[in-house]
Design a protein around this motif. Structure first.
Motif, PDB file in Angstrom:
ATOM      1  N   SER A 199       0.862  -1.187   0.000  1.00 45.54           N
ATOM      2  CA  SER A 199       0.000   0.000   0.000  1.00 45.54           C
ATOM      3  C   SER A 199       0.898   1.237   0.000  1.00 45.54           C
ATOM      4  CB  SER A 199      -0.916  -0.027   1.222  1.00 45.54           C
ATOM      5  OG  SER A 199      -0.124  -0.086   2.382  1.00 45.54           O
ATOM      6  N   GLU A 252      -4.986  10.118   2.105  1.00 45.69           N
ATOM      7  CA  GLU A 252      -5.366   9.108   3.098  1.00 45.69           C
ATOM      8  C   GLU A 252      -4.223   8.866   4.087  1.00 45.69           C
ATOM      9  OE1 GLU A 252      -6.784   4.852   2.222  1.00 45.69           O
ATOM     10  OE2 GLU A 252      -7.931   6.175   0.884  1.00 45.69           O
ATOM     11  N   ILE A 253      -3.010   8.803   3.549  1.00 46.80           N
ATOM     12  CA  ILE A 253      -1.847   8.566   4.405  1.00 46.80           C
ATOM     13  C   ILE A 253      -1.652   9.723   5.384  1.00 46.80           C
ATOM     14  CG2 ILE A 253       0.698   8.431   4.417  1.00 46.80           C
ATOM     15  CD1 ILE A 253      -0.413   5.882   3.457  1.00 46.80           C
ATOM     16  N   ASN A 259      -3.786  11.846   6.423  1.00 46.94           N
ATOM     17  CA  ASN A 259      -4.902  11.989   7.369  1.00 46.94           C
ATOM     18  C   ASN A 259      -4.840  10.962   8.491  1.00 46.94           C
ATOM     19  OD1 ASN A 259      -6.043  14.210   6.220  1.00 46.94           O
ATOM     20  ND2 ASN A 259      -7.386  13.021   4.853  1.00 46.94           N
ATOM     21  N   LYS A 260      -4.049   9.920   8.301  1.00 44.54           N
ATOM     22  CA  LYS A 260      -3.980   8.852   9.306  1.00 44.54           C
ATOM     23  C   LYS A 260      -3.271   9.325  10.562  1.00 44.54           C
ATOM     24  CE  LYS A 260      -4.289   4.567   6.743  1.00 44.54           C
ATOM     25  NZ  LYS A 260      -3.468   3.569   6.023  1.00 44.54           N
TER      26      LYS A 260
END
Ligand code: ADP
Length: 392
Positions: free
Chosen positions: A98, A388-389, A391-392
């Motif tokens: 990923s 997405e990364i 926001n993690k």
């Protein structure tokens, strides 16, 4: 909120400033012929294309030039709310299934993987290094191979001596994974079902096909490198590896010459003299027998993969055509689907003839398999993955 997506090649940098939420590309550009005397730069903003020729010695100068264009032509990156840079990386080996935040360790792993993708990873790395120097935001690597880390061992492992294969990391990693994932997810959403057996045909300059069951890749045509599989613009795709021994022993060619022959002088270019599909059609329509035969070989290989992947999946619900040829070449799609008539596939000719940038069905409602045209958007997929990364 935007993400700058960078696809750094050996002598080029392609970039897009993307709004991951709306999917809009605010600016699109390309620097070509870096380090080749005179470089060519294209920057498109608000529908207007700006072109320049400048001597840019390396990727650092190239990216600095691009950042200057964002300042002078627009959009200004700070005002566009740039949150991250997303980098396309071709080979992630077995390390990455990923996207990941680029840390010094990740950077070094990408470098370590270079022997598996000598044409691509070093070039991707150049882009990563200069961008990290120049842009103080999180940088995310999105791997072309990641989507195929789910392949079962029976699909990923070659029947090559186990010790040798493992020692040198020789196995099927696949490529174009970002596109195959984006397209198969678009199909799932469009059809409104997750339990689907899909075949995704990514037909661009490079070409690959994947088999996807319930959203997970179970086989794909590209292998250790992007050379295996379908006929491509300049690459052979599948060929008996003994051809290499033969060219070495009988033809007296060395490994680099054979590498160049297989990767750059073959495929449509080697068969028909042109690597651009539109040019091949023009030749064929003008009566050129080699071009027509090139098309036949191209179609034959696709049909062969569709049959084998349908068998591997034990059924088939959807075939999705994507990328430059898959999205635009209605004649090619007709030839492929015609060949599958015996399995109950039928084309809706008027739907197939329509051009557009929306996902659409080109098979009739009676067709045994739903055939779709699905626009791919690797840059948007990379931008969303980067958001997405972070926001993690
Ligand atoms: P890349 O792999 O470089 O991203 P693309 O996905 O842009 O490539 O696909 C490039 C290919 O798409 C070329 O062979 C080009 O001829 C083909 N193509 C683009 N438009 C058409 C069209 N209208 N008809 C047939 N082929 C097309």
């Amino acid at each position: 909120m935007t993400v700058l997506v960078i696809n750094s090649g050996s002598s080029s940098i392609k970039y897009q400033l993307v709004d991951p939420e709306s999917g809009e590309a605010l600016a699109v550009g390309l620097v070509e012929q870096i380090g080749e005397g005179s470089s060519h730069i294209k920057h498109t903003y608000r529908g207007e294309k700006h072109e320049f020729d400048e001597p840019l010695a390396d990727h650092g100068e190239g990216l600095r030039y691009v950042l200057n264009l964002f300042d002078t032509i627009g959009p200004k990156l700070s005002e566009a709310g740039i949150k991250a840079v997303g980098h396309r990386v071709v080979q992630g080996g077995n390390h990455f299934d990923s996207p990941v935040l680029i840390t010094p360790e990740v950077r070094d792993l990408v470098e370590e993987l270079s022997p598996l993708a000598p044409l691509h990873n070093p070039a991707n790395l150049r882009g990563i290094d200069v961008a990290r120097d120049l842009l103080d935001v999180p940088h995310v690597a999105v791997f072309d191979t990641a989507f195929f880390q789910t392949l079962p061992e029976e699909a990923a492992r070659y029947a090559l001596n186990r010790e040798v294969a493992d020692k040198y990391g020789i196995r099927r990693y696949g490529a174009h994974g970002t596109s195959h994932q984006f397209v198969s997810e678009s199909v799932t959403e469009y059809v409104g079902r997750t339990d689907l057996k899909q075949i995704v045909l990514h037909l661009g300059n490079g070409a690959s096909v994947s088999a996807v069951v319930n959203g997970k890749a179970v086989d794909t045509s590209m292998g250790l490198t992007p050379l295996e599989g379908l006929v491509m613009g300049t690459r052979t795709g599948d060929i008996d590896p003994a051809a290499i021994f033969h060219l070495r022993r009988v033809g007296g060619m060395n490994v680099d010459e054979i590498d160049n022959l297989f990767n750059k002088q073959s495929g449509l270019k080697g068969l028909a003299g042109e690597n651009d599909m539109r040019a091949v059609w023009a030749l064929a329509e003008g009566g050129d027998a080699h071009a027509r035969e090139g098309l036949d070989i191209y179609v034959h290989r696709i049909v062969k993969y569709i049959g084998s992947y349908a068998a591997v999946m034990g059924g088939l619900d959807v075939i999705a055509f994507t990328a430059g040829i898959g999205e635009n070449d209605d004649l090619l799609r007709t030839e492929v689907v015609e060949r599958l008539k015996g399995f109950g596939l039928t084309l809706d000719e008027s739907q197939n003839a329509i051009r557009g940038d929306e996902i659409r069905q080109i098979s009739t409602d009676e067709s045994s398999v739903q055939v779709l045209v699905v626009p791919t958007n690797e840059e948007l997929a990379i931008a969303r993955a980067a958001m997405e990364i972070i926001n993690k």
